[in-house]
Design a protein around this motif. Sequence first.
Motif, PDB file in Angstrom:
ATOM      1  N   HIS A  58       0.694  -1.256  -0.024  1.00  0.00           N
ATOM      2  CA  HIS A  58      -0.065   0.116   0.037  1.00  0.00           C
ATOM      3  C   HIS A  58       0.799   1.343  -0.121  1.00  0.00           C
ATOM      4  CE1 HIS A  58      -3.364  -2.409   0.667  1.00  0.00           C
ATOM      5  NE2 HIS A  58      -2.928  -2.983   1.676  1.00  0.00           N
ATOM      6  N   ASP A  76     -12.915  -3.672  -1.441  1.00  0.00           N
ATOM      7  CA  ASP A  76     -11.532  -3.955  -1.432  1.00  0.00           C
ATOM      8  C   ASP A  76     -11.168  -5.287  -1.388  1.00  0.00           C
ATOM      9  OD1 ASP A  76     -11.024  -1.251  -1.784  1.00  0.00           O
ATOM     10  OD2 ASP A  76     -10.304  -0.944  -0.076  1.00  0.00           O
ATOM     11  N   SER A  88      -9.979  -4.390  -9.383  1.00  0.00           N
ATOM     12  CA  SER A  88      -9.682  -2.966  -8.867  1.00  0.00           C
ATOM     13  C   SER A  88      -8.213  -2.870  -8.450  1.00  0.00           C
ATOM     14  CB  SER A  88     -10.759  -2.257  -8.038  1.00  0.00           C
ATOM     15  OG  SER A  88     -10.367  -2.532  -6.743  1.00  0.00           O
ATOM     16  N   GLU A  89      -7.646  -1.498  -8.341  1.00  0.00           N
ATOM     17  CA  GLU A  89      -6.227  -1.618  -7.810  1.00  0.00           C
ATOM     18  C   GLU A  89      -6.300  -1.870  -6.318  1.00  0.00           C
ATOM     19  OE1 GLU A  89      -2.904   1.759  -6.909  1.00  0.00           O
ATOM     20  OE2 GLU A  89      -4.076   2.001  -8.779  1.00  0.00           O
ATOM     21  N   LYS A  92      -6.162  -5.756  -6.139  1.00  0.00           N
ATOM     22  CA  LYS A  92      -5.060  -6.135  -6.400  1.00  0.00           C
ATOM     23  C   LYS A  92      -4.116  -6.380  -5.195  1.00  0.00           C
ATOM     24  CE  LYS A  92      -5.342  -5.270 -11.352  1.00  0.00           C
ATOM     25  NZ  LYS A  92      -4.879  -4.622 -12.456  1.00  0.00           N
ATOM     26  N   ARG A  93      -4.097  -5.103  -4.608  1.00  0.00           N
ATOM     27  CA  ARG A  93      -3.378  -4.920  -3.403  1.00  0.00           C
ATOM     28  C   ARG A  93      -3.487  -5.744  -2.473  1.00  0.00           C
ATOM     29  NH1 ARG A  93      -0.333   0.112  -3.482  1.00  0.00           N
ATOM     30  NH2 ARG A  93      -0.751   1.341  -5.458  1.00  0.00           N
TER      31      ARG A  93
END
Length: 156
Positions: A58, A76, A88-89, A92-93
Amino acid sequence: DDCLASFPELRLFFLGDASICTTSGESNEGEYQRTVGALFSCYWLLRLQVDGKSGWCHGYDEHWRLLCPEASDATDVALPGMAFGQMSEAQKRASFRATMSWQMFENLVMQAGCSPEELGSTQRIMTLLCLTAFHDIMKVADLLPAVQEQHSPYHG
């Protein structure tokens, strides 16, 4: 600023026009950003047991506070079987954080002799950081050595 204070050589990326391409095809600014990213990767690798995993996934804000998504935000969380390209980003994180084999990274640090309990680890880490900081500087066109006329053509 901390990186520049610790490694003043990084200022060499900004000799002349920072938008000019280096020998790698990347701009001076781009090579600088890649180098700082590599320094952060080393930092996070060495802090896996503290905040390295979250930092790696992050990052930090401009005040050096760890950026962590709200755990209660269901958007998320990647759905089981969801393709990485559809995430989404933030997903993915979160997916990387949840599925990465962090033990492999811990083993890498240990095998490199950079664990805190390893004799000589401080010197190895300093060497690693120094090489990381200046290894791409010679890609800056203004710093490239030139073969003098009496020694040309160079065949090496």
